[in-house]
Design an enzyme around this catalytic site. Sequence first.
Site, PDB file in Angstrom:
ATOM      1  N   GLY A  66      -7.581 -14.723   4.955  1.00  0.00           N
ATOM      2  CA  GLY A  66      -6.451 -14.893   5.857  1.00  0.00           C
ATOM      3  C   GLY A  66      -6.733 -15.879   6.963  1.00  0.00           C
ATOM      4  O   GLY A  66      -6.557 -17.085   6.812  1.00  0.00           O
ATOM      5  N   ARG A  67      -7.187 -15.370   8.101  1.00  0.00           N
ATOM      6  CA  ARG A  67      -7.346 -16.183   9.299  1.00  0.00           C
ATOM      7  C   ARG A  67      -8.252 -17.405   9.150  1.00  0.00           C
ATOM      8  O   ARG A  67      -7.970 -18.439   9.772  1.00  0.00           O
ATOM      9  CB  ARG A  67      -7.831 -15.293  10.455  1.00  0.00           C
ATOM     10  CG  ARG A  67      -6.716 -14.444  11.033  1.00  0.00           C
ATOM     11  CD  ARG A  67      -7.220 -13.326  11.922  1.00  0.00           C
ATOM     12  NE  ARG A  67      -7.784 -12.232  11.129  1.00  0.00           N
ATOM     13  CZ  ARG A  67      -8.113 -11.052  11.629  1.00  0.00           C
ATOM     14  NH1 ARG A  67      -7.971 -10.813  12.917  1.00  0.00           N
ATOM     15  NH2 ARG A  67      -8.594 -10.104  10.851  1.00  0.00           N
ATOM     16  N   LYS A 101       0.820  -1.222   0.000  1.00  0.00           N
ATOM     17  CA  LYS A 101       0.000   0.000   0.000  1.00  0.00           C
ATOM     18  C   LYS A 101       0.854   1.272   0.000  1.00  0.00           C
ATOM     19  O   LYS A 101       0.698   2.143   0.863  1.00  0.00           O
ATOM     20  CB  LYS A 101      -0.952   0.009   1.196  1.00  0.00           C
ATOM     21  CG  LYS A 101      -1.886  -1.189   1.289  1.00  0.00           C
ATOM     22  CD  LYS A 101      -2.812  -1.054   2.485  1.00  0.00           C
ATOM     23  CE  LYS A 101      -3.731  -2.247   2.637  1.00  0.00           C
ATOM     24  NZ  LYS A 101      -3.000  -3.452   3.121  1.00  0.00           N
ATOM     25  N   LEU A 102       1.720   1.407  -0.984  1.00  0.00           N
ATOM     26  CA  LEU A 102       2.609   2.563  -1.025  1.00  0.00           C
ATOM     27  C   LEU A 102       1.822   3.866  -1.167  1.00  0.00           C
ATOM     28  O   LEU A 102       0.811   3.934  -1.862  1.00  0.00           O
ATOM     29  CB  LEU A 102       3.598   2.427  -2.179  1.00  0.00           C
ATOM     30  CG  LEU A 102       4.539   1.216  -2.138  1.00  0.00           C
ATOM     31  CD1 LEU A 102       5.557   1.309  -3.269  1.00  0.00           C
ATOM     32  CD2 LEU A 102       5.246   1.106  -0.799  1.00  0.00           C
ATOM     33  N   HIS A 103       2.316   4.904  -0.507  1.00  0.00           N
ATOM     34  CA  HIS A 103       1.666   6.220  -0.534  1.00  0.00           C
ATOM     35  C   HIS A 103       2.735   7.255  -0.210  1.00  0.00           C
ATOM     36  O   HIS A 103       3.086   7.463   0.949  1.00  0.00           O
ATOM     37  CB  HIS A 103       0.531   6.254   0.495  1.00  0.00           C
ATOM     38  CG  HIS A 103      -0.302   7.488   0.433  1.00  0.00           C
ATOM     39  ND1 HIS A 103      -1.486   7.621   1.114  1.00  0.00           N
ATOM     40  CD2 HIS A 103      -0.147   8.662  -0.232  1.00  0.00           C
ATOM     41  CE1 HIS A 103      -2.020   8.809   0.881  1.00  0.00           C
ATOM     42  NE2 HIS A 103      -1.209   9.468   0.069  1.00  0.00           N
TER      43      HIS A 103
END
Length: 233
Positions: free
Chosen positions: A208-209, A63-65
Amino acid sequence: MREHRPVIALDFPSFEAVKEFLALFPAEESLYLKVGMELYYAAGPEIVSYLKALGHSVFLDLKLHDIPNTVKSAMKILSQLGVDMTNIHAAGGVEMMKAAREGLGSQAKLIAVTQLTSTSEAQMQEFQNIQTSLQESVIHYAKKTAEAGLDGVVCSAQEVQVIKQATNPDFICLTPGIRPAGVAVGDQKRVMTPADAYQIGSDYIVVGRPITQAEDPVAAYHAIKDEWTQDWN
């Protein structure tokens, strides 16, 4: 094109934990795996190289920002890892998204986060000071993402149909917050079952979980995969 494999979120704190988890699966089974911040910061780029060497597909979820030049330079590095998909925050703006696309190149899919699935409308309005509905905010970000030349967005399954209507049918909608019926929703506010996500038009689902913390992760994975693909032709 839809991905038939549920993307498994490797929310583990170490390289060793990942190895132990993957050892449960047959060596010949190719998985689609999500490497998030926790694992990437703990294990480094080597975790991606390791997973690719085993024949798995990798979604690098960082999630680059940042400013456009910084994101472009970072994407050039990520492109060398051979990731199949990575992402950025749409809130960074069109110029940042275009820079990310240029840095990554075309060999990997690039998608943008609209609103996190942990975000409620009240939270968005209070803390982000966005005085529209949550859905309107998501649609706005999706349109800007398409304008920037990205492949799609991360979004709640509830928003898939309106996003595809606002962009185009081939615009990728990757949906986290997927939970089989009867499984606790955890910290995600907007969730949906695999079957519902298929019916509503999701292209990728992230789980995921319900898999990684299941008593039998392999059986849980295949049950979710079967539910996700049961109506495919």
